[in-house]
Design an enzyme around this catalytic site. Structure first.
Site, PDB file in Angstrom:
ATOM      1  N   ASP A 155      41.949  39.692  51.901  1.00 33.42           N
ATOM      2  CA  ASP A 155      41.659  39.495  50.486  1.00 33.42           C
ATOM      3  C   ASP A 155      42.874  38.866  49.806  1.00 33.42           C
ATOM      4  O   ASP A 155      43.795  39.567  49.388  1.00 33.42           O
ATOM      5  CB  ASP A 155      41.347  40.869  49.880  1.00 33.42           C
ATOM      6  CG  ASP A 155      40.585  40.774  48.577  1.00 33.42           C
ATOM      7  OD1 ASP A 155      40.231  39.654  48.193  1.00 33.42           O
ATOM      8  OD2 ASP A 155      40.352  41.818  47.958  1.00 33.42           O
ATOM      9  N   ASP A 185      40.974  38.958  38.475  1.00 40.93           N
ATOM     10  CA  ASP A 185      41.601  39.814  39.482  1.00 40.93           C
ATOM     11  C   ASP A 185      42.231  38.887  40.521  1.00 40.93           C
ATOM     12  O   ASP A 185      41.802  38.797  41.664  1.00 40.93           O
ATOM     13  CB  ASP A 185      40.560  40.726  40.119  1.00 40.93           C
ATOM     14  CG  ASP A 185      41.179  41.786  41.009  1.00 40.93           C
ATOM     15  OD1 ASP A 185      42.408  41.748  41.201  1.00 40.93           O
ATOM     16  OD2 ASP A 185      40.440  42.636  41.515  1.00 40.93           O
ATOM     17  N   ASP A 241      49.320  50.809  36.631  1.00 39.03           N
ATOM     18  CA  ASP A 241      49.899  49.548  36.161  1.00 39.03           C
ATOM     19  C   ASP A 241      50.736  49.759  34.908  1.00 39.03           C
ATOM     20  O   ASP A 241      51.687  49.021  34.651  1.00 39.03           O
ATOM     21  CB  ASP A 241      48.800  48.537  35.791  1.00 39.03           C
ATOM     22  CG  ASP A 241      47.789  48.327  36.884  1.00 39.03           C
ATOM     23  OD1 ASP A 241      48.177  48.376  38.058  1.00 39.03           O
ATOM     24  OD2 ASP A 241      46.603  48.124  36.562  1.00 39.03           O
ATOM     25  N   ASP A 301      43.039  37.058  46.965  1.00 38.46           N
ATOM     26  CA  ASP A 301      43.034  37.169  45.496  1.00 38.46           C
ATOM     27  C   ASP A 301      43.669  35.960  44.815  1.00 38.46           C
ATOM     28  O   ASP A 301      44.533  36.090  43.950  1.00 38.46           O
ATOM     29  CB  ASP A 301      43.773  38.433  45.053  1.00 38.46           C
ATOM     30  CG  ASP A 301      42.971  39.692  45.294  1.00 38.46           C
ATOM     31  OD1 ASP A 301      41.739  39.630  45.234  1.00 38.46           O
ATOM     32  OD2 ASP A 301      43.586  40.745  45.547  1.00 38.46           O
ATOM     33  N   HIS A 322      35.660  39.983  47.361  1.00 44.42           N
ATOM     34  CA  HIS A 322      35.011  41.066  48.097  1.00 44.42           C
ATOM     35  C   HIS A 322      33.689  40.606  48.695  1.00 44.42           C
ATOM     36  O   HIS A 322      33.312  41.031  49.788  1.00 44.42           O
ATOM     37  CB  HIS A 322      34.788  42.263  47.178  1.00 44.42           C
ATOM     38  CG  HIS A 322      36.053  42.898  46.702  1.00 44.42           C
ATOM     39  ND1 HIS A 322      36.071  43.943  45.803  1.00 44.42           N
ATOM     40  CD2 HIS A 322      37.354  42.644  46.998  1.00 44.42           C
ATOM     41  CE1 HIS A 322      37.320  44.308  45.569  1.00 44.42           C
ATOM     42  NE2 HIS A 322      38.118  43.517  46.272  1.00 44.42           N
ATOM     43  N   HIS A 353      44.715  49.491  35.503  1.00 43.14           N
ATOM     44  CA  HIS A 353      44.737  50.794  36.170  1.00 43.14           C
ATOM     45  C   HIS A 353      45.834  51.620  35.495  1.00 43.14           C
ATOM     46  O   HIS A 353      46.807  51.069  34.976  1.00 43.14           O
ATOM     47  CB  HIS A 353      45.122  50.694  37.644  1.00 43.14           C
ATOM     48  CG  HIS A 353      44.266  49.828  38.501  1.00 43.14           C
ATOM     49  ND1 HIS A 353      44.418  48.460  38.577  1.00 43.14           N
ATOM     50  CD2 HIS A 353      43.271  50.141  39.358  1.00 43.14           C
ATOM     51  CE1 HIS A 353      43.548  47.967  39.441  1.00 43.14           C
ATOM     52  NE2 HIS A 353      42.834  48.963  39.942  1.00 43.14           N
ATOM     53  N   GLU A 402      32.666  49.109  41.944  1.00 45.64           N
ATOM     54  CA  GLU A 402      33.025  47.802  42.493  1.00 45.64           C
ATOM     55  C   GLU A 402      32.941  47.808  44.017  1.00 45.64           C
ATOM     56  O   GLU A 402      33.685  48.529  44.681  1.00 45.64           O
ATOM     57  CB  GLU A 402      34.439  47.425  42.062  1.00 45.64           C
ATOM     58  CG  GLU A 402      34.893  46.072  42.585  1.00 45.64           C
ATOM     59  CD  GLU A 402      36.208  45.627  41.982  1.00 45.64           C
ATOM     60  OE1 GLU A 402      36.907  44.839  42.638  1.00 45.64           O
ATOM     61  OE2 GLU A 402      36.533  46.061  40.861  1.00 45.64           O
ATOM     62  N   GLU A 455      33.180  41.235  42.704  1.00 44.65           N
ATOM     63  CA  GLU A 455      34.330  40.346  42.882  1.00 44.65           C
ATOM     64  C   GLU A 455      34.021  39.287  43.928  1.00 44.65           C
ATOM     65  O   GLU A 455      33.483  39.588  45.001  1.00 44.65           O
ATOM     66  CB  GLU A 455      35.564  41.137  43.312  1.00 44.65           C
ATOM     67  CG  GLU A 455      36.772  40.248  43.530  1.00 44.65           C
ATOM     68  CD  GLU A 455      37.999  41.013  43.985  1.00 44.65           C
ATOM     69  OE1 GLU A 455      38.628  40.571  44.972  1.00 44.65           O
ATOM     70  OE2 GLU A 455      38.320  42.037  43.361  1.00 44.65           O
TER      71      GLU A 455
END
Length: 435
Positions: A307, A339, A104, A309, A271, A101, A232, A268
């Site tokens: 979430d 991710d 980032d 991750d 998700h 992103h 996404e 994902e």
């Protein structure tokens, strides 16, 4: 000359399943052929810049636990140092891709003009490093969810000035992605939803989001970007309800606004779970419509409702995901992006390397299991047998018929079907032979 961040850590090598080295690959061998294609070319691994280098180790109940030399990212020297560390890590892992992103990569400047200036500066620097390293950009995207300006959405915001800021931000990120020869561009609507219907005009917001996505596609063609545009899905968190709830919702949305031939999906695992689905379900939905683009590989903690991750370690889940990906022809411009983030207690640089090695190994095992299931053919054979009745001329003709004619046939032939076993346990036992 290195940054020193990963001092004492050697480049990860394939040592085979008998190795006890936790920083070696036991299953991921980039050059191993799977269904006639190199493993690296099937999996197309990518490191996520955000969780790997930008995340500070917070959670909903606690703040920063990771102390990195570039935290807080408040100047461009820190951004360049972080990029140096990132490319050292790409080299240690041997990954072909990375993703980012805008937020980032560069410090938040508080205004659009300076955000673009610093984004261009750091992506010029990254571009030079890419030439030396050979590492490529899988996709770029814009962070339009973290800053307070996005609290009521980006393209769906009730304030037209926020819509304008979002459009300009996406343009700058598409330009940077195009400059770095990115193979995709992702739009994740982290705040594209609502907290309460009491202050939400849902139709207006959906129309604005549909027009926004059309603008993105129009700009892609204008600048000659050859990559794939991806959206996404995610059902909730942070919004109570997000308009890109799951694969089926996104496909319906894209069809409504005439975008089904222009945009595909970045799916994902975490998700999918939040939406009440399995990862293989979401992949199968997307592939059935020819709209699978790329995947974000992670997992959620099934004892937690949010979430988390985490890096993947559930082999059956991963194997089934790649089974349906391979059945659909594999990932094309897409890849396997991690991710995923370390746990808050995993503080050391070696933890970051170990997490990716473990995830890459699990994906490699899953890919090989998926390929073996395809080569074995038992799942295909059972699936074909279940639907074999539809292969007869009379069954196919029925689909072109009408209710009255079908009813007459049921009466004349005294059709009175009995249920047939779905053989789920048999099929699960077949999968278990490979995982």
């Amino acid at each position: 000359m290195t940054t020193g961040f990963f001092d004492g850590i050697s480049k990860a090598r394939f040592e085979g399943p008998d190795s006890t080295n936790p920083l070696a690959f036991h299953h991921y061998n980039p050059d191993e052929l799977v269904l006639g294609t190199r493993m690296e070319d099937h999996l197309r691994f990518a490191v996520a810049w955000w969780h790997s280098f930008a995340w500070e180790g917070g959670d909903p109940f606690g703040g920063q636990t990771f102390i990195r030399p570039w935290h807080p990212l408040d100047d461009m020297s820190g951004a360049r140092f972080k990029a140096d560390v990132a490319f050292e890590m790409f080299d240690l892992l041997g990954v072909p891709y990375f993703c980012w992103h805008d937020a980032d990569l560069r410090p938040e400047q508080g205004n659009y003009t300076d955000n673009v200036r610093t984004l261009n500066e750091i992506t010029d620097y990254i571009g030079e490093k890419m030439e030396d390293a050979g590492t490529k950009l899988l996709w770029g995207t814009a962070n339009m969810f973290s800053h307070r300006r996005w609290m009521s959405g980006a393209s769906t915001n009730p304030d037209p000035d926020v819509f304008a800021f979002a459009a300009a931000t996406v343009k700058s990120c598409m330009d940077a992605t195009h400059k770095l020869n990115g193979e995709n561009y992702v739009l994740w609507g982290g705040r594209e939803g609502y907290e309460t219907l009491l202050n939400t005009d849902m139709k207006r917001e959906a129309d604005h989001m549909g027009r926004f996505l059309n603008m993105v596609v129009e700009y892609k063609h204008k600048i000659g970007f050859k990559g794939t545009i991806l959206v996404e899905p995610k059902p909730q968190e942070p919004s109570k309800h997000q308009y890109d709830f799951d694969a089926a919702t996104c496909i319906g949305f894209l069809r409504k606004y005439g975008l089904e031939g222009q945009i595909k999906l970045n799916l994902e695992q975490g998700h999918a779970i939040l939406a009440g689905h399995s990862f293989e379900h979401e992949i199968a939905v997307a592939t059935s419509e020819g709209m699978l683009g790329s995947i974000d590989m992670n997992r959620n903690d099934y004892q937690s409702g949010w979430d988390t991750d985490q890096f993947p370690n559930n082999l059956p889940e991963v194997a089934l995901a790649y089974y349906y990906i391979l059945k659909a022809g594999g990932l094309t411009t897409g890849g396997t992006n991690f991710d995923a983030k370390l746990r808050r207690q995993s503080l050391d640089p070696v933890d970051l390397i170990a997490a990716h090695i473990g995830g890459m190994d699990v994906c490699a095992r899953g890919l090989k299991a998926a390929a073996a299931m395809i080569e074995d053919g038992s799942l295909d054979t059972n699936l074909a047998a279940r639907y074999q009745g539809w292969n007869t001329p009379s069954s196919q003709a029925m689909l072109e018929s009408d209710l009255e004619s079908i009813t007459a046939r049921v009466v004349s032939e005294d059709i009175n079907p009995m249920p047939r076993s779905g053989r789920q346990e048999v099929l699960e036992n077949i999968v278990n032979r490979f995982v």
